[in-house]
Scaffold this motif. Structure first.
Motif, PDB file in Angstrom:
ATOM      1  N   ARG A  92       0.958  -1.124   0.014  1.00 37.90           N
ATOM      2  CA  ARG A  92      -0.154  -0.204  -0.081  1.00 37.90           C
ATOM      3  C   ARG A  92       0.913   1.294   0.191  1.00 37.90           C
ATOM      4  O   ARG A  92       2.036   1.244   0.597  1.00 37.90           O
ATOM      5  CB  ARG A  92      -1.085  -0.006   1.092  1.00 37.90           C
ATOM      6  CG  ARG A  92      -0.281  -0.183   2.568  1.00 37.90           C
ATOM      7  CD  ARG A  92      -1.497  -0.474   3.580  1.00 37.90           C
ATOM      8  NE  ARG A  92      -0.859  -0.820   4.765  1.00 37.90           N
ATOM      9  CZ  ARG A  92      -0.245  -0.095   5.491  1.00 37.90           C
ATOM     10  NH1 ARG A  92       0.284   0.983   5.505  1.00 37.90           N
ATOM     11  NH2 ARG A  92       0.422  -0.867   6.682  1.00 37.90           N
ATOM     12  N   ASP A 106       2.061  -5.080   3.804  1.00 40.12           N
ATOM     13  CA  ASP A 106       1.320  -5.694   4.976  1.00 40.12           C
ATOM     14  C   ASP A 106       1.619  -7.333   4.790  1.00 40.12           C
ATOM     15  O   ASP A 106       1.568  -7.855   3.746  1.00 40.12           O
ATOM     16  CB  ASP A 106      -0.166  -5.525   4.684  1.00 40.12           C
ATOM     17  CG  ASP A 106      -0.624  -4.334   4.655  1.00 40.12           C
ATOM     18  OD1 ASP A 106      -0.307  -3.303   5.510  1.00 40.12           O
ATOM     19  OD2 ASP A 106      -1.559  -3.761   3.882  1.00 40.12           O
ATOM     20  N   ASN A 108       1.264 -11.034   7.131  1.00 42.81           N
ATOM     21  CA  ASN A 108       0.554 -11.925   7.962  1.00 42.81           C
ATOM     22  C   ASN A 108       1.589 -12.627   8.818  1.00 42.81           C
ATOM     23  O   ASN A 108       2.409 -13.033   8.405  1.00 42.81           O
ATOM     24  CB  ASN A 108      -0.343 -12.766   7.392  1.00 42.81           C
ATOM     25  CG  ASN A 108       0.331 -13.665   6.217  1.00 42.81           C
ATOM     26  OD1 ASN A 108       1.569 -14.012   6.138  1.00 42.81           O
ATOM     27  ND2 ASN A 108      -0.460 -14.532   5.600  1.00 42.81           N
ATOM     28  N   SER A 112       5.838  -8.650  13.372  1.00 40.92           N
ATOM     29  CA  SER A 112       5.403  -7.402  12.677  1.00 40.92           C
ATOM     30  C   SER A 112       4.248  -7.562  11.810  1.00 40.92           C
ATOM     31  O   SER A 112       4.299  -8.612  11.073  1.00 40.92           O
ATOM     32  CB  SER A 112       6.293  -6.499  12.215  1.00 40.92           C
ATOM     33  OG  SER A 112       6.942  -6.932  11.136  1.00 40.92           O
ATOM     34  N   ASP A 113       3.487  -6.719  11.893  1.00 39.31           N
ATOM     35  CA  ASP A 113       2.228  -6.666  10.533  1.00 39.31           C
ATOM     36  C   ASP A 113       2.444  -5.946   9.297  1.00 39.31           C
ATOM     37  O   ASP A 113       1.445  -5.795   8.494  1.00 39.31           O
ATOM     38  CB  ASP A 113       0.919  -6.356  11.401  1.00 39.31           C
ATOM     39  CG  ASP A 113       0.955  -5.060  11.999  1.00 39.31           C
ATOM     40  OD1 ASP A 113       1.768  -4.357  12.116  1.00 39.31           O
ATOM     41  OD2 ASP A 113      -0.325  -4.716  12.188  1.00 39.31           O
ATOM     42  N   GLU A 114       3.563  -5.011   9.455  1.00 36.90           N
ATOM     43  CA  GLU A 114       3.869  -4.147   8.148  1.00 36.90           C
ATOM     44  C   GLU A 114       5.383  -3.882   8.203  1.00 36.90           C
ATOM     45  O   GLU A 114       6.044  -3.863   9.238  1.00 36.90           O
ATOM     46  CB  GLU A 114       3.095  -2.813   8.246  1.00 36.90           C
ATOM     47  CG  GLU A 114       3.729  -1.777   9.043  1.00 36.90           C
ATOM     48  CD  GLU A 114       3.011  -0.553   8.843  1.00 36.90           C
ATOM     49  OE1 GLU A 114       2.113  -0.209   8.164  1.00 36.90           O
ATOM     50  OE2 GLU A 114       3.631   0.590   9.271  1.00 36.90           O
TER      51      GLU A 114
END
Length: 175
Positions: A92, A106, A108, A112-114
């Motif tokens: 993004r 992003d 999964n 960390s998620d990003e």
């Protein structure tokens, strides 16, 4: 496909790297002062600044995110991590909390998620110098890598229109 080197050094780590460089400078200056006295203190400061700047620069150069064909490598001077491509859900291009444009992945699972790849000031004019040219190349290389890996990327409409208008980077197409 060639490896793409990107990455954003957070403010805290930047301050740490600068502090380490300043400590090296102080240590070298102190060593020269202890060995040769204070008669040439400005010379010792200049001599001490060289290794301090080199150490600080080396720390910044080592802090990188590298997108390669097999995986994503997140490296700092003190640790290294590998993120497999199958953990990447999407990319993004949005506004971050400082009003800059951030290109992030992003993820999964994991801790960390990003993963922020790039943070640039908003584009308001055509490429004006080496900094703009390098950022334009990085955006293009990242988009090509994500396209090759078939990872969807979301771009805010105002960012897409500014990139298209000023840097001639076409908005992503739906597949």
């Amino acid at each position: 496909m060639a490896a793409v080197r990107v990455g954003v050094v957070p403010m805290g780590r930047s301050l740490l790297y600068c502090l380490i460089g300043a400590l090296v400078t102080t240590g070298v200056v102190g060593l020269f002062l202890a060995m040769f006295g204070v008669n040439r203190v400005f010379l010792w400061i200049l001599i001490g600044a060289v290794p301090g700047i080199l150490v600080g620069a080396a720390l910044f150069v080592r802090d990188v995110v590298e997108l390669t064909e097999p995986a994503i490598y997140v490296r700092t001077p003190f640790r290294s991590a590998t993120v497999p491509w199958d953990r990447v859900v999407a990319g993004r291009f949005t506004l971050d909390q400082h009003g800059r444009w951030a290109l992030a992945l992003d993820l999964n699972g994991g801790t960390s998620d990003e993963l922020v790849l790039l943070s640039i000031p908003p584009v308001v004019r055509p490429v004006a110098g080496a900094y703009d040219m390098r950022k334009r190349e990085q955006v293009t290389e990242i988009r090509e890598m994500l396209r090759a890996k078939r990872i969807p990327i979301t771009v805010l409409p105002e960012i897409a229109s500014a990139l298209n208008q000023h840097w001639q980077i076409a908005p992503p197409t739906a597949r």
